[in-house]
Design an enzyme around this catalytic site. Structure first.
Site, PDB file in Angstrom:
ATOM      1  CG  HIS A 114       0.681  15.253  33.963  1.00  0.00           C
ATOM      2  ND1 HIS A 114       0.586  15.742  32.694  1.00  0.00           N
ATOM      3  CD2 HIS A 114       0.729  13.900  33.831  1.00  0.00           C
ATOM      4  CE1 HIS A 114       0.575  14.730  31.822  1.00  0.00           C
ATOM      5  NE2 HIS A 114       0.664  13.602  32.494  1.00  0.00           N
TER       6      HIS A 114
ATOM      7  CD  GLU B 137      -0.983   7.037  37.566  1.00  0.00           C
ATOM      8  OE1 GLU B 137      -1.584   7.502  36.582  1.00  0.00           O
ATOM      9  OE2 GLU B 137       0.214   6.704  37.534  1.00  0.00           O
TER      10      GLU B 137
ATOM     11  CG  ASP C 192      12.804   4.734   6.197  1.00  0.00           C
ATOM     12  OD1 ASP C 192      13.225   3.602   6.479  1.00  0.00           O
ATOM     13  OD2 ASP C 192      13.198   5.800   6.744  1.00  0.00           O
TER      14      ASP C 192
ATOM     15  CG  ASP D  47       5.246   9.221  33.255  1.00  0.00           C
ATOM     16  OD1 ASP D  47       4.989   9.563  32.087  1.00  0.00           O
ATOM     17  OD2 ASP D  47       4.558   8.401  33.895  1.00  0.00           O
TER      18      ASP D  47
ATOM     19  CG  HIS E 286      -3.271  13.885  29.375  1.00  0.00           C
ATOM     20  ND1 HIS E 286      -2.066  13.438  29.857  1.00  0.00           N
ATOM     21  CD2 HIS E 286      -4.210  13.357  30.207  1.00  0.00           C
ATOM     22  CE1 HIS E 286      -2.268  12.670  30.913  1.00  0.00           C
ATOM     23  NE2 HIS E 286      -3.568  12.605  31.146  1.00  0.00           N
TER      24      HIS E 286
ATOM     25  CE  LYS F  82       4.141  13.267  30.098  1.00  0.00           C
ATOM     26  NZ  LYS F  82       3.575  12.013  30.578  1.00  0.00           N
TER      27      LYS F  82
ATOM     28  CE  LYS G 110       3.005   5.140  36.551  1.00  0.00           C
ATOM     29  NZ  LYS G 110       1.873   5.624  35.747  1.00  0.00           N
TER      30      LYS G 110
HETATM   31  C1  BG6 Z   1       0.583  10.104  31.617  1.00  0.00           C
HETATM   32  C2  BG6 Z   1       1.700   9.282  32.223  1.00  0.00           C
HETATM   33  O1  BG6 Z   1       1.100  11.307  31.086  1.00  0.00           O
HETATM   34  O2  BG6 Z   1      -0.372  10.411  32.610  1.00  0.00           O
HETATM   35  C3  BG6 Z   1       1.152   8.034  32.894  1.00  0.00           C
HETATM   36  O3  BG6 Z   1       2.636   8.919  31.208  1.00  0.00           O
HETATM   37  C4  BG6 Z   1       0.031   8.375  33.848  1.00  0.00           C
HETATM   38  O4  BG6 Z   1       2.190   7.322  33.566  1.00  0.00           O
HETATM   39  C5  BG6 Z   1      -0.996   9.275  33.156  1.00  0.00           C
HETATM   40  O5  BG6 Z   1      -0.579   7.171  34.287  1.00  0.00           O
HETATM   41  C6  BG6 Z   1      -2.082   9.738  34.109  1.00  0.00           C
HETATM   42  O6  BG6 Z   1      -3.040  10.479  33.417  1.00  0.00           O
HETATM   43  P1  BG6 Z   1      -4.587  10.294  33.721  1.00  0.00           P
HETATM   44  O7  BG6 Z   1      -5.266  11.269  32.829  1.00  0.00           O
HETATM   45  O8  BG6 Z   1      -4.906   8.867  33.396  1.00  0.00           O
HETATM   46  O9  BG6 Z   1      -4.749  10.577  35.174  1.00  0.00           O
END
Ligand code: BG6
Length: 466
Positions: free
Chosen positions: A230, A206, A85, A225, A168, A138, A316
């Site tokens: 991003h 996406e 824990d 998100d 990322h 994030k 999406k």
């Molecule tokens: C993530 C989001 O940070 O980035 C997702 O939480 C999204 O919802 C994703 O699909 C997209 O990243 P990539 O690198 O797959 O284009």
């Protein structure tokens, strides 16, 4: 400390989703490329055995990129598991034992943010926090106030130079290339401003839905998100001034200025959409108002960018999977030959994913008697090489203490300030059909400046086509 490599890699949330999808694959890739030689310690609540964690790692790799037998054997032999824990001091005493002689550990907090304080206290109680670095994911907070409070929590235990906030997108080659392309070419600078640029569009489309992440998505929505992080990072890289030097803070200082001059969004600048069927997803409320699509009109209040609209659209269940930046230039001042409409003027297109390309659309004379032209595209296409995935790149940087591609405390707060007043139900939600480009209201948002340019499906990644 800044130049010393971390000497152990510890990840909290070892049995969770992030470890499964990103951390194990990144560790295997670093080992395969000879870039990783640290003990690996997974920590989680589940009372698993080490063999169970190894099996989980193998399964993760089978699903994400494949098992490399030699690299996996190394990963497996380095792996240790501490279960317990997070609120129990014993867990951290066991972690201290597992760390052995390591004195500069790197902790990846792949756990919900409300556990950060508990883990930080546990680390301190067992003396595991000395010379340590932490990586956090994030979205960093849910709004400006919660991001500020998370920063406070982390800063009680760690100096800013030891905190690595991941976005990322910053680890992606084409995103780094935006910055490189801007500041390594002299032809761009004279036209990269309000005198030549008509408008900028960024589309992150996406072709899939929330992929079983309904519960997570209900707490996030497209703005939290991907727009706050991003997309605004991409805008900052497109609009910032040249850094004064090469070191980490020169770049982050300029990026910070770029965030601060983004005008906070108001409800009139935003269209939110939700694809039909989202409310039937597992974990989603039957009357959910959460957006799976957002379009915004952003202003960058500087001498360079005054009056140039930046349109961002992320969604999406779009017709394709593609992320693209389109920089539209102004049309020539007079029609010397054929009439050139605004949409036929020159533009730069930066394709960020799934494949990477940069193109310049120009006009050239059509063969024949008439002085009439047609668009021609000058394209730089990068062939996919042995490049690192964003997580491999970013984990390697954090181990070396290089924070250049991580988000600074003031940066994450400035980005939240831009979206803070449009979060939640500040604007209505519009339903859209899956496999379309979002609600009609998004077209109205951009109408005063033209129309959205819908990126074509990738010609290299069949996965991205519906
Ligand atoms: C993530 C989001 O940070 O980035 C997702 O939480 C999204 O919802 C994703 O699909 C997209 O990243 P990539 O690198 O797959 O284009």
């Amino acid at each position: 400390m800044a130049n010393l490599n971390s000497d152990a890699f510890v990840f909290f949330g070892a049995t969770g989703d992030l470890a499964y999808k990103q951390i194990f694959p990144a560790l295997q890739a670093m080992i395969r490329h000879g870039r990783f030689d640290l003990p690996i310690i997974g920590v989680a609540k589940s009372s698993w055995t080490l063999d169970q964690l190894r099996a989980r790692a193998r399964e993760s790799l089978e699903k994400h990129g494949g098992v490399d037998p030699a690299a996996f054997a190394v990963l497996s032999s380095k792996l240790q598991y501490v279960s317990g824990d997070y609120s129990s001091p014993e867990t951290f005493r066991n972690l201290r034992k597992a760390l052995g002689g390591a004195s500069r550990p790197l902790y990846y907090l792949a756990i919900p943010p409300d556990l950060f304080a508990t883990v930080a206290e546990g680390l301190a109680s067992a003396g595991c926090d000395k010379n340590a670095r932490v990586i956090v994911e994030k979205p960093f907070g849910r709004d400006l106030a919660s991001a500020q409070s998370l920063n406070k929590t982390l800063r009680k235990s760690f100096p800013e130079s030891s905190i690595f906030r991941i976005d990322h997108y910053l680890g992606k080659e084409p995103v780094q290339n935006l910055l490189y392309f801007r500041f390594a070419n002299s032809f761009l600078e004279p036209i990269w401003n309000r005198n030549y640029v008509q408008s900028v569009q960024i589309t992150m489309a996406e072709s899939f839905g929330v992929q079983g992440r309904g519960l997570f998505y209900e707490e996030a929505g497209a703005i939290r998100d991907v727009v706050q992080n991003h997309m605004l990072e991409v805008v900052a890289l497109l609009t910032m001034e040249a850094p004064a030097g090469k070191d980490t803070d020169c770049l982050r200082d300029e990026k910070q200025r770029a965030f601060r001059v983004m005008r906070p969004l108001s409800p009139a600048d935003v269209v939110r959409g939700q694809f039909r069927g989202y409310r039937n997803e597992k974990g989603v409320a039957p009357d959910s108002q959460v957006e799976t699509f957002a379009a915004v009109k952003l202003h960058v209040d500087t001498w360079r960018w005054a009056g140039v609209p930046f349109y961002i659209r992320a969604g999406k269940e779009m017709p394709v999977t593609a992320t693209e930046v389109l920089v539209e230039l102004k049309r020539p001042p007079q029609n010397v030959f054929d009439a050139i409409t605004p949409s036929q003027a020159n533009n730069f297109r930066f394709r960020l994913s799934p494949e990477v390309s940069i193109s310049l659309v120009a006009r050239a004379k059509k063969p024949g008697g008439a002085m009439a032209g047609e668009p021609v595209e000058l394209v730089v296409r990068e062939s996919p090489g042995e490049e690192m995935t964003p997580y491999e790149r970013l984990l390697g940087d954090a181990i070396r203490g290089d924070a250049m591609l991580f988000v600074r405390e003031d940066g994450v707060e400035a980005a939240w300030s831009v979206v803070d007043s449009i979060l939640g139900n500040a604007t209505p939600i519009h339903e859209y059909e899956p496999n379309t480009w979002g609600p009609a209201e998004a077209a109205q948002l951009i109408a005063p400046d033209g129309a959205w340019h819908n990126p074509a499906a990738s010609d290299v990644d069949p996965e991205s086509k519906k």
